[in-house]
Design a protein around this motif. Structure first.
Motif, PDB file in Angstrom:
ATOM      1  N   ILE A  19     -11.217  10.536   2.601  1.00 19.37           N
ATOM      2  CA  ILE A  19     -11.332  11.960   2.931  1.00 19.37           C
ATOM      3  C   ILE A  19     -11.057  12.195   4.409  1.00 19.37           C
ATOM      4  CG2 ILE A  19     -12.929  13.908   3.112  1.00 19.37           C
ATOM      5  CD1 ILE A  19     -14.257  12.904   0.559  1.00 19.37           C
ATOM      6  N   ASN A  20     -11.669  11.400   5.264  1.00 21.43           N
ATOM      7  CA  ASN A  20     -11.472  11.566   6.714  1.00 21.43           C
ATOM      8  C   ASN A  20     -10.013  11.347   7.103  1.00 21.43           C
ATOM      9  OD1 ASN A  20     -14.161  12.162   7.234  1.00 21.43           O
ATOM     10  ND2 ASN A  20     -14.724  10.029   7.632  1.00 21.43           N
ATOM     11  N   GLU A  21      -9.380  10.364   6.474  1.00 21.95           N
ATOM     12  CA  GLU A  21      -7.980  10.084   6.779  1.00 21.95           C
ATOM     13  C   GLU A  21      -7.083  11.263   6.411  1.00 21.95           C
ATOM     14  OE1 GLU A  21      -6.421   6.441   7.869  1.00 21.95           O
ATOM     15  OE2 GLU A  21      -7.973   7.534   8.948  1.00 21.95           O
TER      16      GLU A  21
ATOM     17  N   VAL B  61      -2.715  15.763  -3.603  1.00 19.52           N
ATOM     18  CA  VAL B  61      -2.293  14.812  -4.632  1.00 19.52           C
ATOM     19  C   VAL B  61      -2.354  13.383  -4.088  1.00 19.52           C
ATOM     20  CG1 VAL B  61      -0.318  13.994  -5.976  1.00 19.52           C
ATOM     21  CG2 VAL B  61      -0.886  16.431  -5.968  1.00 19.52           C
ATOM     22  N   SER B  62      -1.876  13.178  -2.876  1.00 19.70           N
ATOM     23  CA  SER B  62      -1.925  11.837  -2.272  1.00 19.70           C
ATOM     24  C   SER B  62      -3.365  11.358  -2.145  1.00 19.70           C
ATOM     25  CB  SER B  62      -1.256  11.856  -0.891  1.00 19.70           C
ATOM     26  OG  SER B  62       0.082  12.269  -0.974  1.00 19.70           O
ATOM     27  N   ALA B  63      -4.233  12.242  -1.672  1.00 20.64           N
ATOM     28  CA  ALA B  63      -5.631  11.870  -1.465  1.00 20.64           C
ATOM     29  C   ALA B  63      -6.329  11.545  -2.780  1.00 20.64           C
ATOM     30  CB  ALA B  63      -6.360  12.998  -0.739  1.00 20.64           C
TER      31      ALA B  63
ATOM     32  N   PHE C  76       0.840  -1.204   0.000  1.00 21.61           N
ATOM     33  CA  PHE C  76       0.000   0.000   0.000  1.00 21.61           C
ATOM     34  C   PHE C  76       0.875   1.254   0.000  1.00 21.61           C
ATOM     35  CE2 PHE C  76      -1.890   3.390   2.609  1.00 21.61           C
ATOM     36  CZ  PHE C  76      -3.012   3.703   1.843  1.00 21.61           C
ATOM     37  N   ALA C  77       1.871   1.276   0.886  1.00 22.63           N
ATOM     38  CA  ALA C  77       2.758   2.438   0.985  1.00 22.63           C
ATOM     39  C   ALA C  77       3.519   2.654  -0.327  1.00 22.63           C
ATOM     40  CB  ALA C  77       3.739   2.252   2.139  1.00 22.63           C
ATOM     41  N   LYS C  78       4.045   1.572  -0.879  1.00 19.46           N
ATOM     42  CA  LYS C  78       4.817   1.667  -2.120  1.00 19.46           C
ATOM     43  C   LYS C  78       3.948   2.145  -3.282  1.00 19.46           C
ATOM     44  CE  LYS C  78       7.491  -1.215  -5.326  1.00 19.46           C
ATOM     45  NZ  LYS C  78       8.082  -2.567  -5.560  1.00 19.46           N
ATOM     46  N   LYS C  79       2.776   1.552  -3.425  1.00 20.06           N
ATOM     47  CA  LYS C  79       1.891   1.912  -4.529  1.00 20.06           C
ATOM     48  C   LYS C  79       1.437   3.358  -4.423  1.00 20.06           C
ATOM     49  CE  LYS C  79      -2.512   0.729  -6.744  1.00 20.06           C
ATOM     50  NZ  LYS C  79      -3.701  -0.164  -6.738  1.00 20.06           N
ATOM     51  N   LEU C  80       1.050   3.790  -3.217  1.00 16.64           N
ATOM     52  CA  LEU C  80       0.577   5.161  -3.032  1.00 16.64           C
ATOM     53  C   LEU C  80       1.673   6.163  -3.376  1.00 16.64           C
ATOM     54  CD1 LEU C  80      -1.625   7.125  -2.185  1.00 16.64           C
ATOM     55  CD2 LEU C  80      -0.929   6.793   0.206  1.00 16.64           C
ATOM     56  N   LEU C  81       2.905   5.872  -2.953  1.00 13.21           N
ATOM     57  CA  LEU C  81       4.028   6.756  -3.244  1.00 13.21           C
ATOM     58  C   LEU C  81       4.274   6.853  -4.752  1.00 13.21           C
ATOM     59  CD1 LEU C  81       6.537   8.413  -2.256  1.00 13.21           C
ATOM     60  CD2 LEU C  81       7.801   6.251  -2.338  1.00 13.21           C
TER      61      LEU C  81
END
Length: 301
Positions: free
Chosen positions: A268-270, A250-252, A210-215
């Protein structure tokens, strides 16, 4: 372990750093996971401080026993603090011991000035004195006392923060995560059931992916995502948005576009919570507004 929100925070931090100093994405990814692992070191550093407080108390008891002229208190000391069941479990935790043996910079010496001063503040306080005078012995009482001691004398201790930042500058942004890990560790403990496994920073491969893909998706779709933000600005130019607000958005939007299994409301809440860590109150309203418009335009549930 880090929750998904904390992982999002580390991705945001990494993206912010990247846009100030662009480097190859494989190096950037490696650096991000290195920074995540440093949170575990801070976590151990805090646990070691709690254990060192107990060790210091034991040391002072031994010194008192060896005085030439002894008082009744010296001969029969109150051992409630040094026998605190939570502190004993932490002291005997194999993982903490093994990790510290490989990272000696995370140790605390008993003569350390900050440790001694903090211990003196603790024993002078009413909570400690009431705890020591109460003859009731229970695991729950020990657990509650250590939890409050941690909050008061470590989590809220600016001198401790300063010392930690001298050791590792990047820890400045990670105290709230490490503090949460320590609190969970204390809260998870059970009487007569010593835990030999501490909390991990990355739970499993799903979280790592998850971290890798999001980055990487945030970087590869940056320009297109910026345009999506610009289309939803009212009386405002994209260039006037702060870099941190832009990174959060951009991340969101990247997560909204490329992680369809997570409900938009959750995302959104996160990111509103992430903005509370890194941005201003005004930024939180701005981020919420842009994300709300985007989800309504795309009719995502």
């Amino acid at each position: 372990m880090l929750g998904r929100r904390q992982i999002r925070e580390k991705v945001v931090q990494t993206l912010y750093s990247y846009h100030q100093n662009p480097i190859k994405t494989d190096v950037l990814e490696k650096n991000m996971f290195t920074e995540i692992e440093k949170i575990y070191q801070l976590y151990i550093y805090e646990l070691n401080f709690l254990v060192a407080l107990k060790d210091l108390a034991e040391n002072q008891i031994e010194i008192a026993k060896n005085k030439y002229i002894k008082t009744e208190k010296d001969l029969n000391p109150n051992l409630k603090f040094v026998n605190n069941q939570v502190l004993l479990q932490l002291d005997n935790n194999d993982e903490r011991i093994a990790f510290t043996s490989k990272h000696k910079n995370l140790r605390w010496e008993l003569h350390d000035d900050l440790l001694v001063k903090t211990f003196q503040r603790i024993i002078a306080g009413k909570r400690y004195q009431d705890y020591m005078e109460d003859e009731t012995l229970s695991f729950e009482e020990d657990q509650k006392f250590v939890g409050k001691l941690f909050l008061r004398y470590l989590a809220e201790n600016e001198d401790f923060h300063d010392r930690a930042e001298e050791l590792e500058m990047s820890w400045a942004d990670d105290f709230h995560i490490a503090n949460s890990m320590v609190q969970k560790t204390i809260g998870y403990m059970k009487e007569a059931q010593p835990s030999h496994t501490l909390i991990k920073t990355i739970k499993d491969e799903d979280d790592r992916n998850f971290a890798k893909k999001l980055l990487l998706q945030s970087i590869s779709h940056w320009d297109a995502t910026e345009k999506k933000i610009e289309e939803r600005l009212e009386n405002w130019d994209l260039e006037r948005i702060s870099l941190m607000d832009k990174v959060i958005l951009v991340s969101a939007l990247t997560e909204l576009d490329h992680f369809p299994l997570t409900p938009s409301k959750v995302i959104i809440n996160e990111y509103i919570e992430v903005s509370k860590v890194f941005a201003t109150d005004r930024s939180q309203i701005f981020v919420n507004g842009i994300l709300d418009k985007y989800t309504k335009d795309n009719s995502r549930a």
